[in-house]
Design a protein around this motif. Sequence first.
Motif, PDB file in Angstrom:
ATOM      1  N   LEU A  11      91.534  78.514  43.489  1.00  0.00           N
ATOM      2  CA  LEU A  11      90.845  77.928  42.341  1.00  0.00           C
ATOM      3  C   LEU A  11      91.814  77.504  41.243  1.00  0.00           C
ATOM      4  O   LEU A  11      91.436  76.758  40.346  1.00  0.00           O
ATOM      5  CB  LEU A  11      89.804  78.906  41.789  1.00  0.00           C
ATOM      6  CG  LEU A  11      88.627  79.174  42.728  1.00  0.00           C
ATOM      7  CD1 LEU A  11      87.692  80.228  42.134  1.00  0.00           C
ATOM      8  CD2 LEU A  11      87.870  77.894  43.034  1.00  0.00           C
ATOM      9  N   TYR A  58      76.423  76.934  44.479  1.00  0.00           N
ATOM     10  CA  TYR A  58      77.508  77.012  45.458  1.00  0.00           C
ATOM     11  C   TYR A  58      78.404  78.198  45.139  1.00  0.00           C
ATOM     12  O   TYR A  58      78.589  78.554  43.981  1.00  0.00           O
ATOM     13  CB  TYR A  58      78.357  75.737  45.430  1.00  0.00           C
ATOM     14  CG  TYR A  58      77.673  74.541  46.046  1.00  0.00           C
ATOM     15  CD1 TYR A  58      77.981  74.139  47.348  1.00  0.00           C
ATOM     16  CD2 TYR A  58      76.731  73.812  45.328  1.00  0.00           C
ATOM     17  CE1 TYR A  58      77.360  73.037  47.912  1.00  0.00           C
ATOM     18  CE2 TYR A  58      76.099  72.713  45.892  1.00  0.00           C
ATOM     19  CZ  TYR A  58      76.422  72.333  47.185  1.00  0.00           C
ATOM     20  OH  TYR A  58      75.800  71.256  47.747  1.00  0.00           O
ATOM     21  N   ASN A  59      78.967  78.806  46.172  1.00  0.00           N
ATOM     22  CA  ASN A  59      79.940  79.887  46.021  1.00  0.00           C
ATOM     23  C   ASN A  59      81.283  79.452  46.576  1.00  0.00           C
ATOM     24  O   ASN A  59      81.347  78.744  47.585  1.00  0.00           O
ATOM     25  CB  ASN A  59      79.497  81.145  46.782  1.00  0.00           C
ATOM     26  CG  ASN A  59      78.486  81.964  46.025  1.00  0.00           C
ATOM     27  OD1 ASN A  59      78.451  81.944  44.813  1.00  0.00           O
ATOM     28  ND2 ASN A  59      77.656  82.679  46.758  1.00  0.00           N
ATOM     29  N   HIS A  60      82.350  79.911  45.935  1.00  0.00           N
ATOM     30  CA  HIS A  60      83.704  79.646  46.420  1.00  0.00           C
ATOM     31  C   HIS A  60      83.866  80.347  47.760  1.00  0.00           C
ATOM     32  O   HIS A  60      83.636  81.548  47.879  1.00  0.00           O
ATOM     33  CB  HIS A  60      84.712  80.174  45.382  1.00  0.00           C
ATOM     34  CG  HIS A  60      86.122  80.071  45.825  1.00  0.00           C
ATOM     35  ND1 HIS A  60      86.908  81.173  46.002  1.00  0.00           N
ATOM     36  CD2 HIS A  60      86.892  79.006  46.134  1.00  0.00           C
ATOM     37  CE1 HIS A  60      88.107  80.795  46.390  1.00  0.00           C
ATOM     38  NE2 HIS A  60      88.118  79.474  46.486  1.00  0.00           N
ATOM     39  N   SER A  61      84.254  79.592  48.797  1.00  0.00           N
ATOM     40  CA  SER A  61      84.363  80.194  50.129  1.00  0.00           C
ATOM     41  C   SER A  61      85.806  80.368  50.583  1.00  0.00           C
ATOM     42  O   SER A  61      86.112  81.290  51.328  1.00  0.00           O
ATOM     43  CB  SER A  61      83.578  79.377  51.152  1.00  0.00           C
ATOM     44  OG  SER A  61      83.979  78.024  51.143  1.00  0.00           O
ATOM     45  N   PRO A  72      90.453  74.170  47.435  1.00  0.00           N
ATOM     46  CA  PRO A  72      89.325  75.072  47.579  1.00  0.00           C
ATOM     47  C   PRO A  72      88.108  74.392  48.197  1.00  0.00           C
ATOM     48  O   PRO A  72      88.012  73.171  48.248  1.00  0.00           O
ATOM     49  CB  PRO A  72      89.039  75.497  46.134  1.00  0.00           C
ATOM     50  CG  PRO A  72      89.508  74.376  45.306  1.00  0.00           C
ATOM     51  CD  PRO A  72      90.674  73.780  46.038  1.00  0.00           C
ATOM     52  N   ASN A  73      87.198  75.229  48.648  1.00  0.00           N
ATOM     53  CA  ASN A  73      85.941  74.740  49.208  1.00  0.00           C
ATOM     54  C   ASN A  73      84.817  75.648  48.699  1.00  0.00           C
ATOM     55  O   ASN A  73      84.998  76.849  48.532  1.00  0.00           O
ATOM     56  CB  ASN A  73      85.996  74.780  50.732  1.00  0.00           C
ATOM     57  CG  ASN A  73      84.803  74.097  51.362  1.00  0.00           C
ATOM     58  OD1 ASN A  73      84.389  73.028  50.915  1.00  0.00           O
ATOM     59  ND2 ASN A  73      84.252  74.699  52.378  1.00  0.00           N
ATOM     60  N   CYS A  74      83.674  75.046  48.451  1.00  0.00           N
ATOM     61  CA  CYS A  74      82.489  75.792  48.036  1.00  0.00           C
ATOM     62  C   CYS A  74      81.395  75.559  49.054  1.00  0.00           C
ATOM     63  O   CYS A  74      81.258  74.454  49.589  1.00  0.00           O
ATOM     64  CB  CYS A  74      82.012  75.308  46.659  1.00  0.00           C
ATOM     65  SG  CYS A  74      83.221  75.528  45.345  1.00  0.00           S
ATOM     66  N   TYR A 124      89.684  74.869  39.406  1.00  0.00           N
ATOM     67  CA  TYR A 124      88.473  74.389  40.051  1.00  0.00           C
ATOM     68  C   TYR A 124      87.355  75.392  39.808  1.00  0.00           C
ATOM     69  O   TYR A 124      87.608  76.579  39.620  1.00  0.00           O
ATOM     70  CB  TYR A 124      88.674  74.277  41.560  1.00  0.00           C
ATOM     71  CG  TYR A 124      89.643  73.217  42.008  1.00  0.00           C
ATOM     72  CD1 TYR A 124      89.220  71.915  42.236  1.00  0.00           C
ATOM     73  CD2 TYR A 124      90.981  73.517  42.230  1.00  0.00           C
ATOM     74  CE1 TYR A 124      90.098  70.941  42.672  1.00  0.00           C
ATOM     75  CE2 TYR A 124      91.872  72.551  42.676  1.00  0.00           C
ATOM     76  CZ  TYR A 124      91.421  71.271  42.890  1.00  0.00           C
ATOM     77  OH  TYR A 124      92.296  70.308  43.326  1.00  0.00           O
ATOM     78  N   ALA A 125      86.118  74.926  39.859  1.00  0.00           N
ATOM     79  CA  ALA A 125      84.957  75.803  39.780  1.00  0.00           C
ATOM     80  C   ALA A 125      83.854  75.195  40.637  1.00  0.00           C
ATOM     81  O   ALA A 125      83.731  73.974  40.732  1.00  0.00           O
ATOM     82  CB  ALA A 125      84.494  75.948  38.343  1.00  0.00           C
ATOM     83  N   CYS A 126      83.079  76.054  41.254  1.00  0.00           N
ATOM     84  CA  CYS A 126      81.955  75.593  42.057  1.00  0.00           C
ATOM     85  C   CYS A 126      80.750  75.358  41.147  1.00  0.00           C
ATOM     86  O   CYS A 126      80.541  76.085  40.179  1.00  0.00           O
ATOM     87  CB  CYS A 126      81.604  76.637  43.113  1.00  0.00           C
ATOM     88  SG  CYS A 126      82.951  76.980  44.265  1.00  0.00           S
TER      89      CYS A 126
END
Length: 53
Positions: free
Chosen positions: A32, A25-28, A47-49, A19-21
């Motif tokens: 990933l 957005y930043n990975h929070s 994951p969440n961004c 995954y990539a944001c």
Amino acid sequence: MMFTPPTTATHDFNTTIEYACVLGYNHSYGDLHRTCSHTGDWTGTLPNCTSIS
């Protein structure tokens, strides 16, 4: 920004996804890199961004 988890119908055992944001957005939290296990479950957590403000 939340991701939709992949399904086993579209990925085979031992498939690894990354995954990539998107820009802004930043990975929070979450992982990933996730791998489809022999049971059809995915390793790690979704994951969440979050928006950069």
